[in-house]
Design a protein around this motif. Structure first.
Motif, mmCIF file in Angstrom:
data_model
loop_
_atom_site.group_PDB
_atom_site.id
_atom_site.type_symbol
_atom_site.label_atom_id
_atom_site.label_comp_id
_atom_site.label_asym_id
_atom_site.label_seq_id
_atom_site.Cartn_x
_atom_site.Cartn_y
_atom_site.Cartn_z
ATOM 1 N N MET A 1 -8.393 3.657 3.109
ATOM 2 C CA MET A 1 -8.417 2.506 3.410
ATOM 3 C C MET A 1 -9.648 2.388 3.480
ATOM 4 S SD MET A 1 -6.071 -0.676 3.848
ATOM 5 C CE MET A 1 -5.063 0.206 2.490
ATOM 6 N N ARG A 2 -10.675 0.933 3.137
ATOM 7 C CA ARG A 2 -12.094 0.592 3.810
ATOM 8 C C ARG A 2 -11.532 -0.270 4.866
ATOM 9 N NH1 ARG A 2 -15.685 -3.715 3.370
ATOM 10 N NH2 ARG A 2 -14.690 -4.121 1.289
ATOM 11 N N ARG A 3 -11.190 -1.990 4.610
ATOM 12 C CA ARG A 3 -10.471 -2.408 5.389
ATOM 13 C C ARG A 3 -9.065 -2.203 5.653
ATOM 14 N NH1 ARG A 3 -12.691 -7.668 5.124
ATOM 15 N NH2 ARG A 3 -11.663 -8.368 6.818
ATOM 16 N N ALA A 4 -9.614 -1.452 6.881
ATOM 17 C CA ALA A 4 -8.238 -1.020 8.183
ATOM 18 C C ALA A 4 -7.598 -2.485 8.992
ATOM 19 C CB ALA A 4 -8.692 0.272 8.983
ATOM 20 N N ASP A 5 -8.328 -2.795 9.203
ATOM 21 C CA ASP A 5 -7.805 -3.833 9.504
ATOM 22 C C ASP A 5 -6.448 -4.968 8.572
ATOM 23 O OD1 ASP A 5 -10.565 -5.394 8.337
ATOM 24 O OD2 ASP A 5 -9.795 -7.266 8.218
ATOM 25 N N ARG A 6 -6.859 -4.213 7.019
ATOM 26 C CA ARG A 6 -5.213 -5.341 6.256
ATOM 27 C C ARG A 6 -4.061 -4.433 6.223
ATOM 28 N NH1 ARG A 6 -10.209 -8.783 2.781
ATOM 29 N NH2 ARG A 6 -10.561 -9.809 4.405
ATOM 30 N N ALA A 7 -4.678 -2.621 6.179
ATOM 31 C CA ALA A 7 -3.787 -1.736 6.105
ATOM 32 C C ALA A 7 -2.329 -2.357 6.804
ATOM 33 C CB ALA A 7 -4.126 -0.764 6.524
ATOM 34 N N VAL A 8 -1.331 -2.301 5.668
ATOM 35 C CA VAL A 8 0.133 -2.506 6.746
ATOM 36 C C VAL A 8 0.568 -0.595 6.159
ATOM 37 C CG1 VAL A 8 2.559 -3.285 5.570
ATOM 38 C CG2 VAL A 8 0.495 -4.870 5.357
ATOM 39 N N THR A 9 0.962 -0.438 7.502
ATOM 40 C CA THR A 9 1.300 1.134 7.520
ATOM 41 C C THR A 9 2.703 1.710 8.394
ATOM 42 O OG1 THR A 9 0.445 0.885 9.440
ATOM 43 C CG2 THR A 9 -1.081 2.092 8.499
ATOM 44 N N ALA A 10 3.498 0.525 8.222
ATOM 45 C CA ALA A 10 5.136 0.718 8.491
ATOM 46 C C ALA A 10 5.978 0.896 7.544
ATOM 47 C CB ALA A 10 5.533 -0.297 9.770
ATOM 48 N N LEU A 11 6.565 1.397 7.835
ATOM 49 C CA LEU A 11 7.883 1.067 6.024
ATOM 50 C C LEU A 11 8.474 -0.125 5.726
ATOM 51 C CD1 LEU A 11 8.602 2.620 3.327
ATOM 52 C CD2 LEU A 11 10.944 3.571 5.154
ATOM 53 N N ASN A 12 8.686 -0.214 7.068
ATOM 54 C CA ASN A 12 9.566 -2.054 6.710
ATOM 55 C C ASN A 12 8.422 -2.662 6.310
ATOM 56 O OD1 ASN A 12 11.820 -0.621 7.858
ATOM 57 N ND2 ASN A 12 11.779 -1.319 10.035
ATOM 58 N N ASP A 13 7.654 -3.167 7.110
ATOM 59 C CA ASP A 13 6.838 -3.777 6.808
ATOM 60 C C ASP A 13 6.395 -3.943 5.098
ATOM 61 O OD1 ASP A 13 6.695 -4.987 8.908
ATOM 62 O OD2 ASP A 13 4.837 -4.419 9.819
ATOM 63 N N GLN A 14 5.917 -2.740 4.487
ATOM 64 C CA GLN A 14 5.740 -2.574 3.057
ATOM 65 C C GLN A 14 7.041 -2.845 2.862
ATOM 66 O OE1 GLN A 14 5.118 1.708 3.545
ATOM 67 N NE2 GLN A 14 2.699 1.629 4.341
ATOM 68 N N LEU A 15 7.892 -2.055 2.650
ATOM 69 C CA LEU A 15 8.493 -3.010 1.976
ATOM 70 C C LEU A 15 9.570 -4.735 2.094
ATOM 71 C CD1 LEU A 15 12.209 0.118 3.456
ATOM 72 C CD2 LEU A 15 11.086 0.326 1.494
ATOM 73 N N GLU A 16 9.149 -5.178 2.831
ATOM 74 C CA GLU A 16 9.088 -6.439 2.817
ATOM 75 C C GLU A 16 8.112 -6.494 2.285
ATOM 76 O OE1 GLU A 16 9.934 -10.273 3.493
ATOM 77 O OE2 GLU A 16 11.406 -8.948 4.740
ATOM 78 N N ILE A 17 6.942 -5.913 1.446
ATOM 79 C CA ILE A 17 6.269 -6.518 0.200
ATOM 80 C C ILE A 17 6.882 -6.704 -0.561
ATOM 81 C CG2 ILE A 17 4.091 -6.149 -0.441
ATOM 82 C CD1 ILE A 17 2.934 -5.460 2.213
ATOM 83 N N LEU A 18 8.210 -5.396 -0.887
ATOM 84 C CA LEU A 18 7.803 -5.098 -1.781
ATOM 85 C C LEU A 18 9.142 -5.640 -1.839
ATOM 86 C CD1 LEU A 18 8.739 -1.118 -2.986
ATOM 87 C CD2 LEU A 18 7.223 -2.547 -4.196
ATOM 88 N N ARG A 19 10.111 -6.543 -1.363
ATOM 89 C CA ARG A 19 10.720 -7.901 -1.617
ATOM 90 C C ARG A 19 10.094 -8.927 -2.037
ATOM 91 N NH1 ARG A 19 12.367 -5.276 3.629
ATOM 92 N NH2 ARG A 19 14.328 -4.527 3.280
ATOM 93 N N SER A 20 8.935 -8.558 -1.828
ATOM 94 C CA SER A 20 8.354 -10.168 -2.215
ATOM 95 C C SER A 20 8.089 -10.856 -3.368
ATOM 96 C CB SER A 20 7.242 -10.755 -1.403
ATOM 97 O OG SER A 20 7.800 -10.822 0.224
ATOM 98 N N CYS A 21 7.568 -8.816 -4.137
ATOM 99 C CA CYS A 21 7.367 -9.116 -5.728
ATOM 100 C C CYS A 21 8.384 -9.057 -6.479
ATOM 101 C CB CYS A 21 6.263 -7.565 -5.176
ATOM 102 S SG CYS A 21 4.488 -7.684 -4.321
#
Length: 155
Positions: free
Chosen positions: A1-21
């Motif tokens: 990923m080119r913009r590492a500062d925008r990466a969401v790597t923790a599974l719990n944080d990724q799941l939170e994004i999925l919950r919002s979609c």
């Protein structure tokens, strides 16, 4: 990923994004070529294992594509808001997104099919809605075993 500062790597944080979609875009391939479709979805996470569930009519191109073990790619995003800039190259937007790959298979066991539909309904509605065996028999349901997942956000 080119913009590492925008990466969401923790599974719990990724799941939170999925919950919002609420919409998952699913890409697959068949003899006609690449195929991309937006779908309602739900998911189950057990430890490090993530399973996505989608449903459809019992026939059609999507059903023909989703043979056991077919490779898929997916994307979901939410939180879009335009951020105006003072020049063309200064415009941006806020967003949260998930992309990934996996393998799909039809769900044929009636109990798992009902459970999958209840997971989809709970994700979409925020409520527990029971599904009867007859209702489950009326649709096709697919399980996607997630193999790779990547999150990104700009807030």
């Amino acid at each position: 990923m080119r913009r590492a500062d925008r990466a969401v790597t923790a599974l719990n944080d990724q799941l939170e994004i999925l919950r919002s979609c609420k919409v998952l875009r699913l890409a697959m391939e068949d003899a006609q070529g690449l195929y991309l479709v937006p779908l309602s979805f739900g998911f189950a996470a057990e430890g490090e294992t993530l399973t996505l569930y989608v449903h459809s009519a019992r026939e059609g191109r999507k059903v023909r594509c989703m043979t056991p073990g077919c490779a898929v790619a997916f994307e979901a995003d939410c939180g879009f808001s335009l951020l105006p800039g003072d020049k063309a190259c200064r415009w941006s937007c806020t967003y949260r997104s998930i992309t990934g790959t996996g393998h799909a298979a039809p769900v044929t066991d009636p109990a798992e099919k009902r459970r999958a539909l209840e997971i989809i309904l709970a994700h979409q509605s925020g409520r527990e809605i029971p599904v009867t065996e007859a209702e489950a028999a009326a649709v096709a349901v697919f399980r996607i075993q997630v193999e790779t997942i990547s999150g990104k956000q700009h807030l």
